[in-house]
Design a protein around this motif. Structure first.
Motif, PDB file in Angstrom:
ATOM      1  N   SER A  89      26.608  47.502  40.967  1.00 26.29           N
ATOM      2  CA  SER A  89      27.289  46.735  39.923  1.00 26.29           C
ATOM      3  C   SER A  89      26.866  47.202  38.530  1.00 26.29           C
ATOM      4  O   SER A  89      27.702  47.452  37.659  1.00 26.29           O
ATOM      5  CB  SER A  89      26.974  45.246  40.096  1.00 26.29           C
ATOM      6  N   ARG A  90      25.577  47.349  38.341  1.00 26.97           N
ATOM      7  CA  ARG A  90      25.049  47.755  37.031  1.00 26.97           C
ATOM      8  C   ARG A  90      25.487  49.169  36.657  1.00 26.97           C
ATOM      9  O   ARG A  90      25.959  49.423  35.552  1.00 26.97           O
ATOM     10  CB  ARG A  90      23.518  47.636  37.047  1.00 26.97           C
ATOM     11  N   ARG A  93      29.277  49.455  35.945  1.00 27.24           N
ATOM     12  CA  ARG A  93      29.588  48.853  34.644  1.00 27.24           C
ATOM     13  C   ARG A  93      29.230  49.816  33.513  1.00 27.24           C
ATOM     14  O   ARG A  93      29.969  49.956  32.540  1.00 27.24           O
ATOM     15  CB  ARG A  93      28.836  47.520  34.483  1.00 27.24           C
ATOM     16  N   VAL A 100      34.977  46.696  32.994  1.00 23.84           N
ATOM     17  CA  VAL A 100      34.330  45.524  32.389  1.00 23.84           C
ATOM     18  C   VAL A 100      35.150  44.248  32.562  1.00 23.84           C
ATOM     19  O   VAL A 100      34.595  43.189  32.837  1.00 23.84           O
ATOM     20  CB  VAL A 100      34.016  45.784  30.888  1.00 23.84           C
ATOM     21  N   HIS A 101      36.468  44.327  32.454  1.00 25.71           N
ATOM     22  CA  HIS A 101      37.273  43.111  32.559  1.00 25.71           C
ATOM     23  C   HIS A 101      37.306  42.549  33.987  1.00 25.71           C
ATOM     24  O   HIS A 101      37.768  41.440  34.207  1.00 25.71           O
ATOM     25  CB  HIS A 101      38.700  43.356  32.036  1.00 25.71           C
ATOM     26  N   TYR A 103      34.448  42.108  35.678  1.00 26.85           N
ATOM     27  CA  TYR A 103      33.154  41.453  35.864  1.00 26.85           C
ATOM     28  C   TYR A 103      33.285  39.998  35.431  1.00 26.85           C
ATOM     29  O   TYR A 103      33.549  39.702  34.273  1.00 26.85           O
ATOM     30  CB  TYR A 103      32.067  42.163  35.058  1.00 26.85           C
ATOM     31  N   TRP A 104      33.091  39.100  36.367  1.00 28.21           N
ATOM     32  CA  TRP A 104      33.270  37.665  36.127  1.00 28.21           C
ATOM     33  C   TRP A 104      31.934  36.998  35.868  1.00 28.21           C
ATOM     34  O   TRP A 104      30.931  37.383  36.419  1.00 28.21           O
ATOM     35  CB  TRP A 104      33.935  37.029  37.340  1.00 28.21           C
ATOM     36  N   ARG A 105      31.928  35.967  35.039  1.00 30.16           N
ATOM     37  CA  ARG A 105      30.740  35.145  34.760  1.00 30.16           C
ATOM     38  C   ARG A 105      29.432  35.823  35.159  1.00 30.16           C
ATOM     39  O   ARG A 105      29.255  36.186  36.299  1.00 30.16           O
ATOM     40  CB  ARG A 105      30.839  33.817  35.501  1.00 30.16           C
ATOM     41  N   LYS A 107      28.453  38.615  34.495  1.00 31.10           N
ATOM     42  CA  LYS A 107      28.645  40.050  34.731  1.00 31.10           C
ATOM     43  C   LYS A 107      28.497  40.430  36.194  1.00 31.10           C
ATOM     44  O   LYS A 107      27.772  41.352  36.539  1.00 31.10           O
ATOM     45  CB  LYS A 107      27.690  40.839  33.854  1.00 31.10           C
ATOM     46  N   ARG A 108      29.200  39.741  37.054  1.00 33.47           N
ATOM     47  CA  ARG A 108      29.138  40.019  38.484  1.00 33.47           C
ATOM     48  C   ARG A 108      30.382  40.752  38.959  1.00 33.47           C
ATOM     49  O   ARG A 108      31.499  40.297  38.755  1.00 33.47           O
ATOM     50  CB  ARG A 108      28.991  38.717  39.261  1.00 33.47           C
TER      51      ARG A 108
END
Length: 138
Positions: A89-90, A93, A100-101, A103-105, A107-108
């Motif tokens: 995930s990191r 990103r 980026v859009h 990734y929810w709350r 940054k998940r």
């Protein structure tokens, strides 16, 4: 016992452990393209290597990925999953700003849940029969 390249040895054990993992994106959103999956496979291979595991097979679709991992008994599957999901995930990103859009709350990228299934060459019924037929000492 026949020679088998999949059998691994540790300091005090001999083992063949595989787990089938499935990770889905948050809200099952269709996020990945082929280039994302290609990079993710390499990231996950690197994480597996850090855990002394082998990523045997990797594939995915726009909203989920499948992994087949050969792992030693000292590795907790939950710890491996945590690292695989966190690092991928990191890094995705960082390397793909276009994601980026997705990734929810907090940054998940991934859903908080996952599937893990034990995998072996023989069905449970065969193992049951094998154990049942062992020569018990008198």
């Amino acid at each position: 016992m026949a020679e088998d390249d999949t059998i691994r040895t540790g300091r005090h054990c001999v083992f063949v452990l595989h787990v089938h993992l499935v990770f889905v994106t948050k809200y099952r959103h269709r996020v990945f393209t082929d280039r994302h999956l290609a990079r993710m496979e390499q990231i996950m291979r690197d994480v597996c290597a850090d855990f002394e595991c082998e990523l045997v097979e990797f594939n995915g679709e726009a909203d989920h990925v499948h992994l087949l991992v050969n792992f030693p008994p000292k590795v907790a599957v939950s710890k491996l999953v945590n690292s695989l999901k966190g690092v991928s995930s990191r890094r995705l990103r960082q390397e793909f700003p276009d994601l980026v859009h997705h990734y929810w709350r907090a940054k998940r990228l991934w859903s908080g849940s996952y599937f893990a299934g034990s995998v072996d060459g023989a069905p449970i019924s065969v193992l049951h029969q094998y154990i049942e037929q062992q020569q018990r000492p008198v």
